[in-house]
Design a protein around this motif. Sequence first.
Motif, PDB file in Angstrom:
ATOM      1  N   ILE A   4       1.498  -1.079  -0.099  1.00 49.11           N
ATOM      2  CA  ILE A   4       0.038  -0.573   0.317  1.00 49.11           C
ATOM      3  C   ILE A   4       0.995   1.156  -0.313  1.00 49.11           C
ATOM      4  N   SER A   5       0.550   2.005  -1.296  1.00 49.16           N
ATOM      5  CA  SER A   5       1.200   3.429  -0.751  1.00 49.16           C
ATOM      6  C   SER A   5       0.955   4.961  -1.421  1.00 49.16           C
ATOM      7  N   TYR A   6       1.000   5.757  -1.045  1.00 45.80           N
ATOM      8  CA  TYR A   6       0.356   7.196  -0.693  1.00 45.80           C
ATOM      9  C   TYR A   6       0.967   7.799  -1.934  1.00 45.80           C
ATOM     10  N   GLY A  26      -2.240  -2.551  -3.482  1.00 47.81           N
ATOM     11  CA  GLY A  26      -1.890  -4.518  -4.469  1.00 47.81           C
ATOM     12  C   GLY A  26      -3.441  -4.869  -4.198  1.00 47.81           C
ATOM     13  N   ALA A  27      -3.585  -5.726  -4.723  1.00 49.71           N
ATOM     14  CA  ALA A  27      -4.551  -6.715  -5.090  1.00 49.71           C
ATOM     15  C   ALA A  27      -5.591  -7.053  -3.906  1.00 49.71           C
ATOM     16  N   ALA A  55      -9.039  -6.065  -0.945  1.00 50.39           N
ATOM     17  CA  ALA A  55      -9.741  -4.952  -1.728  1.00 50.39           C
ATOM     18  C   ALA A  55      -9.860  -5.281  -3.577  1.00 50.39           C
ATOM     19  N   GLY A  56      -9.216  -7.162  -3.860  1.00 49.96           N
ATOM     20  CA  GLY A  56      -9.296  -6.924  -5.481  1.00 49.96           C
ATOM     21  C   GLY A  56     -11.373  -7.118  -5.534  1.00 49.96           C
ATOM     22  N   GLY A  57     -11.876  -7.929  -4.845  1.00 47.47           N
ATOM     23  CA  GLY A  57     -13.191  -8.850  -4.450  1.00 47.47           C
ATOM     24  C   GLY A  57     -14.032  -7.538  -4.621  1.00 47.47           C
ATOM     25  N   SER A 118      -2.971  -4.300  -9.034  1.00 43.47           N
ATOM     26  CA  SER A 118      -2.657  -2.946  -7.955  1.00 43.47           C
ATOM     27  C   SER A 118      -4.294  -2.243  -8.707  1.00 43.47           C
ATOM     28  N   MET A 119      -4.604  -1.138  -7.312  1.00 42.47           N
ATOM     29  CA  MET A 119      -5.031  -0.401  -7.426  1.00 42.47           C
ATOM     30  C   MET A 119      -5.336   0.969  -7.475  1.00 42.47           C
TER      31      MET A 119
END
Length: 385
Positions: A4-6, A26-27, A55-57, A118-119
């Motif tokens: 996770i990055s800002y 990351g997914a 987060a992916g689903g 990733s999103m």
Amino acid sequence: MKDISYVPEFVPQGSSAAPAPALTLGAGAQLYEIYAYAEVTNISVVIGACTTVGAGGFLQGGGHGVLTPAYGLGADHVLEIELVTADGSVRTINAVQDPDLFWAVRGGGAGSWGIITSMTIQAYPVTSIGAFSFVIEPNPSQNLTTLGIDFIALLGKYQNTLVNSGIVSLLIPFEAQYILKFYWPTTTSQISSLDPFFSELLTLSYNYSIASNTTSTFPSVSAAQIESIGPFFDSLNFYGASNQLSSRLVPQASLTTSTSVQEVAEAIWAGTQILNAPLQSGAPGTFGVAPPFLLGNMPAATRQKANETGANPGLYEAAWHVLFGTAWTVGANETTRNAIVEAVHTATNPLTALGIRSSYQNEGDAFEINWQQCDFFSLNIIYHS
Ligand SMILES: Cc1cc2nc3c(=O)[nH]c(=O)nc-3n(C[C@H](O)[C@H](O)[C@H](O)COP(=O)(O)OP(=O)(O)OC[C@H]3O[C@@H](n4cnc5c(N)ncnc54)[C@H](O)[C@@H]3O)c2cc1C
């Protein structure tokens, strides 16, 4: 896959959009990890209530959470996605690169479009969250069915106003005790929207008594999640057991007259009786009777943007997401398991009979019959599929 990055000034690839603060996920990141990161980074993000969800689903089904009435679905706040499509290519998609695919992935069905790696989602300034929590007891000397239906109808009468004011309501009406919670971002929503509901409730003190109530303010969404919402849902979920759900999205249009509100309340109560028929006996491996969940956290804020994502338009129109469900362990025999699955499946029938057909695919019924007819998806998704 869990990074996770800002990114303080994110600009989607190929876009001339103004830079905006964002989080790249990351997914495989789970919501509790994202909330923890948001807390230390001093930002808010639009994600869900149950912290073990990935987060992916979540984002591929739409995604509702505590900020959803005031900010929209999780899918509304996705800025860019990196995914591997079936042709083996790695694509970075956004509003200007592969916009059709970008539209579809945001809410159009998890696992349908490629493997997300990733999103990047929009980040917002921190907002504090106000919260009311009540336990309400119906008068045991009266007819509990009538009181249960009337209480659902009482909240239903105000539910459009609440969701349009950015206030989340949650009602879990056990027969002899109702759990009722409200959450709202203090930067966008006024608790005065709740006044008419409470004024009317107080006139009904012969029917309903407030057994407990607490008022809290949390300094951030993450704090509300970590200290209150997450633990509450965790206490209700049967992790590790088999689980079956069915869902109906009650549109705002179904809560506009006292007659239609009453019909919806009666249908929810009737569905609960169907659900509980095989649970009354306390068969081995079951958890006893189960109340419906009335989640008033639908995306009123982005209602006008329903066509901008592949998420089910029924989500955007909804005032309530009504969930029927229960769980069972390996101790339940085949007859019991089949009876539960059938009961969960048919519990939505009374709402369906009112024309309320839409369902949240991420928390829907795997045995839904007319899923093609906009029950789960945007019609455009069906067409393209
Ligand atoms: C306890 C609990 C609480 C919940 N609370 C909420 C809530 O508050 N709000 C809400 O909106 N929903 C909620 N849900 C529903 C949740 O959004 C869905 O169950 C969602 O599918 C979970 O996604 P996952 O990635 O964790 O699950 P998985 O089971 O890992 O994945 C679900 C689907 O997504 C696909 N998928 C996952 N990751 C990827 C990827 N990287 N690329 C492509 N496809 C992928 C999988 O193939 C699968 O088809 C809850 C569910 C549970 C069980």
